[in-house]
Write a protein that holds these residues in place. Structure first.
Motif, PDB file in Angstrom:
ATOM      1  N   ARG A   1      52.204   6.044   4.220  1.00 60.53           N
ATOM      2  CA  ARG A   1      51.611   4.827   3.659  1.00 60.53           C
ATOM      3  C   ARG A   1      50.311   5.095   2.926  1.00 60.53           C
ATOM      4  O   ARG A   1      49.993   4.422   1.943  1.00 60.53           O
ATOM      5  N   ARG A   2      49.506   6.015   3.439  1.00 63.96           N
ATOM      6  CA  ARG A   2      48.203   6.379   2.844  1.00 63.96           C
ATOM      7  C   ARG A   2      47.263   5.185   2.736  1.00 63.96           C
ATOM      8  O   ARG A   2      46.468   5.099   1.795  1.00 63.96           O
ATOM      9  N   ASP A   3      47.344   4.244   3.665  1.00 63.52           N
ATOM     10  CA  ASP A   3      46.512   3.042   3.613  1.00 63.52           C
ATOM     11  C   ASP A   3      45.171   3.314   4.299  1.00 63.52           C
ATOM     12  O   ASP A   3      45.122   3.868   5.395  1.00 63.52           O
ATOM     13  N   LEU A   4      44.090   2.896   3.661  1.00 65.42           N
ATOM     14  CA  LEU A   4      42.757   3.179   4.179  1.00 65.42           C
ATOM     15  C   LEU A   4      42.494   2.507   5.515  1.00 65.42           C
ATOM     16  O   LEU A   4      41.827   3.069   6.380  1.00 65.42           O
ATOM     17  N   HIS A   5      43.008   1.291   5.689  1.00 66.88           N
ATOM     18  CA  HIS A   5      42.758   0.610   6.958  1.00 66.88           C
ATOM     19  C   HIS A   5      43.465   1.320   8.111  1.00 66.88           C
ATOM     20  O   HIS A   5      42.912   1.431   9.209  1.00 66.88           O
ATOM     21  N   THR A   6      44.678   1.807   7.874  1.00 63.06           N
ATOM     22  CA  THR A   6      45.383   2.558   8.906  1.00 63.06           C
ATOM     23  C   THR A   6      44.631   3.830   9.260  1.00 63.06           C
ATOM     24  O   THR A   6      44.506   4.188  10.443  1.00 63.06           O
ATOM     25  N   ILE A   7      44.108   4.508   8.242  1.00 61.79           N
ATOM     26  CA  ILE A   7      43.328   5.722   8.477  1.00 61.79           C
ATOM     27  C   ILE A   7      42.074   5.406   9.279  1.00 61.79           C
ATOM     28  O   ILE A   7      41.720   6.122  10.222  1.00 61.79           O
ATOM     29  N   THR A   8      41.407   4.308   8.924  1.00 61.66           N
ATOM     30  CA  THR A   8      40.198   3.904   9.646  1.00 61.66           C
ATOM     31  C   THR A   8      40.513   3.548  11.096  1.00 61.66           C
ATOM     32  O   THR A   8      39.765   3.895  12.016  1.00 61.66           O
ATOM     33  N   PHE A   9      41.605   2.847  11.308  1.00 64.25           N
ATOM     34  CA  PHE A   9      42.051   2.496  12.662  1.00 64.25           C
ATOM     35  C   PHE A   9      42.283   3.758  13.481  1.00 64.25           C
ATOM     36  O   PHE A   9      41.853   3.871  14.636  1.00 64.25           O
ATOM     37  N   PHE A  10      42.954   4.738  12.902  1.00 64.69           N
ATOM     38  CA  PHE A  10      43.246   5.996  13.590  1.00 64.69           C
ATOM     39  C   PHE A  10      41.961   6.749  13.916  1.00 64.69           C
ATOM     40  O   PHE A  10      41.813   7.306  15.018  1.00 64.69           O
ATOM     41  N   ILE A  11      41.030   6.777  12.969  1.00 65.82           N
ATOM     42  CA  ILE A  11      39.743   7.425  13.232  1.00 65.82           C
ATOM     43  C   ILE A  11      39.048   6.745  14.405  1.00 65.82           C
ATOM     44  O   ILE A  11      38.419   7.402  15.243  1.00 65.82           O
TER      45      ILE A  11
ATOM     46  N   PHE B   1      36.167  -2.649  15.183  1.00 64.91           N
ATOM     47  CA  PHE B   1      36.757  -3.632  14.286  1.00 64.91           C
ATOM     48  C   PHE B   1      35.666  -4.330  13.474  1.00 64.91           C
ATOM     49  O   PHE B   1      35.836  -4.591  12.280  1.00 64.91           O
ATOM     50  N   ALA B   2      34.541  -4.659  14.124  1.00 67.75           N
ATOM     51  CA  ALA B   2      33.426  -5.288  13.407  1.00 67.75           C
ATOM     52  C   ALA B   2      32.911  -4.367  12.309  1.00 67.75           C
ATOM     53  O   ALA B   2      32.638  -4.812  11.183  1.00 67.75           O
ATOM     54  N   LEU B   3      32.789  -3.078  12.620  1.00 67.76           N
ATOM     55  CA  LEU B   3      32.342  -2.098  11.625  1.00 67.76           C
ATOM     56  C   LEU B   3      33.330  -2.008  10.470  1.00 67.76           C
ATOM     57  O   LEU B   3      32.948  -2.005   9.290  1.00 67.76           O
ATOM     58  N   THR B   4      34.618  -1.954  10.800  1.00 69.82           N
ATOM     59  CA  THR B   4      35.650  -1.832   9.766  1.00 69.82           C
ATOM     60  C   THR B   4      35.737  -3.085   8.912  1.00 69.82           C
ATOM     61  O   THR B   4      35.785  -3.003   7.674  1.00 69.82           O
ATOM     62  N   HIS B   5      35.737  -4.249   9.559  1.00 68.62           N
ATOM     63  CA  HIS B   5      35.933  -5.507   8.844  1.00 68.62           C
ATOM     64  C   HIS B   5      34.719  -5.901   8.004  1.00 68.62           C
ATOM     65  O   HIS B   5      34.879  -6.377   6.872  1.00 68.62           O
ATOM     66  N   CYS B   6      33.539  -5.686   8.538  1.00 65.69           N
ATOM     67  CA  CYS B   6      32.320  -6.169   7.863  1.00 65.69           C
ATOM     68  C   CYS B   6      31.680  -5.145   6.927  1.00 65.69           C
ATOM     69  O   CYS B   6      31.053  -5.527   5.940  1.00 65.69           O
ATOM     70  N   ILE B   7      31.835  -3.862   7.219  1.00 67.98           N
ATOM     71  CA  ILE B   7      31.130  -2.839   6.442  1.00 67.98           C
ATOM     72  C   ILE B   7      32.082  -1.957   5.629  1.00 67.98           C
ATOM     73  O   ILE B   7      31.879  -1.749   4.423  1.00 67.98           O
ATOM     74  N   LEU B   8      33.129  -1.427   6.281  1.00 69.01           N
ATOM     75  CA  LEU B   8      33.994  -0.462   5.608  1.00 69.01           C
ATOM     76  C   LEU B   8      34.983  -1.109   4.642  1.00 69.01           C
ATOM     77  O   LEU B   8      35.191  -0.609   3.529  1.00 69.01           O
ATOM     78  N   THR B   9      35.603  -2.222   5.067  1.00 70.29           N
ATOM     79  CA  THR B   9      36.615  -2.854   4.216  1.00 70.29           C
ATOM     80  C   THR B   9      36.096  -3.233   2.833  1.00 70.29           C
ATOM     81  O   THR B   9      36.799  -3.013   1.836  1.00 70.29           O
ATOM     82  N   PRO B  10      34.892  -3.802   2.692  1.00 70.31           N
ATOM     83  CA  PRO B  10      34.383  -4.097   1.349  1.00 70.31           C
ATOM     84  C   PRO B  10      34.201  -2.856   0.470  1.00 70.31           C
ATOM     85  O   PRO B  10      34.139  -2.969  -0.756  1.00 70.31           O
ATOM     86  N   LEU B  11      34.136  -1.680   1.094  1.00 72.79           N
ATOM     87  CA  LEU B  11      33.967  -0.437   0.338  1.00 72.79           C
ATOM     88  C   LEU B  11      35.302   0.178  -0.087  1.00 72.79           C
ATOM     89  O   LEU B  11      35.320   1.098  -0.914  1.00 72.79           O
TER      90      LEU B  11
END
Length: 238
Positions: A55-65, A179-189
């Motif tokens: 899939r190469r999806d960034l959110h999946t990669i972030t979740f795994f990290i 999730f807060a870090l991913t949703h509020c900070i990483l996702t907009p990037l």
């Protein structure tokens, strides 16, 4: 008698790889069932790797990290607290038991999935019966798996109730922060990250704004297949 060229047996003590070794009382069907269920984290990890590769999806990669960070945090806590496993397991495994890594992993995964459903998927039409059944099934499945793994670790005497409870609490808190870090900070990037040259080489993509990725991929591939089939018709006529 060993033949010339055969490998000689290594001397010294042999230690089991406790990461994957699961024991249960012989003849105990429930214990065997819990032993199988306790392998769930490894199945989830394999699923993550498969999704990332295809899939190469960034959110999946972030979740795994996040799951890897959670596991590293568990190891740090174990070596700080240094609490042994229940007496029945002392001497079999070298690592400490507080907090339970299986419990912490499963409740991190479960908590993150619940946040994802109620916060990230809020824009999907949840009024239909099918959507409600799907959401209820997913939530019931992940919560049930986390509960089953947690109970199994106590039943099989790998951890005490307190070690499992602390693992669940740490997993919940870790998932909330991640999730807060991913949703509020990483996702907009993500839109900027996918434009990087390295991201293009690795075929990374951002599907944040797509409500139903499976349906989108299905319709896109079907439309592309139809378009290509139309182009092939004139060529066959020639």
């Amino acid at each position: 008698m060993a033949r010339e060229g055969d490998m000689e047996p290594r001397s010294g003590d042999w230690a089991p790889l406790a990461l994957t070794l699961v024991e249960y009382p012989k003849g105990d069907f429930i214990g065997k069932l819990f032993a199988i269920i306790s392998l769930t984290p490894f199945g989830i990890g394999a699923g993550f790797i498969a999704l990332i590769l295809f899939r190469r999806d960034l959110h999946t990669i972030t979740f795994f990290i996040g799951t890897l960070v959670n596991e590293a945090f568990n190891m740090i806590l174990k070596h700080i607290i240094k609490e042994e496993r229940p007496a029945a397991r002392e001497g079999l495994y070298s690592e400490y038991g507080m907090p339970s890594s299986h419990s912490q992993f499963m409740w991190f995964f479960t908590t993150y999935i619940i946040y994802f459903i109620f916060i990230r998927l809020h824009h999907i039409n949840n009024n239909s019966i099918l959507s409600r059944v799907w959401l209820a099934s997913v939530i019931s499945g992940v919560v049930g798996s986390a509960v089953a793994v947690s109970i199994g670790r106590v039943y099989l005497l790998y951890h005490s109730v307190r070690q499992v409870a602390v693992g669940a609490a740490v997993g919940f808190l870790s998932a909330t922060l991640w999730f807060a870090l991913t949703h509020c900070i990483l996702t907009p990037l993500f839109p900027q990250i996918v434009c990087w040259k390295i991201s293009e080489l690795l075929l990374l993509r951002d599907t944040t704004l797509i409500p139903n990725v499976l349906w989108f991929e299905y319709t896109s591939s079907r439309q592309e297949a139809r378009a290509r089939s139309r182009k092939l018709v004139p060529l066959k006529a020639q």
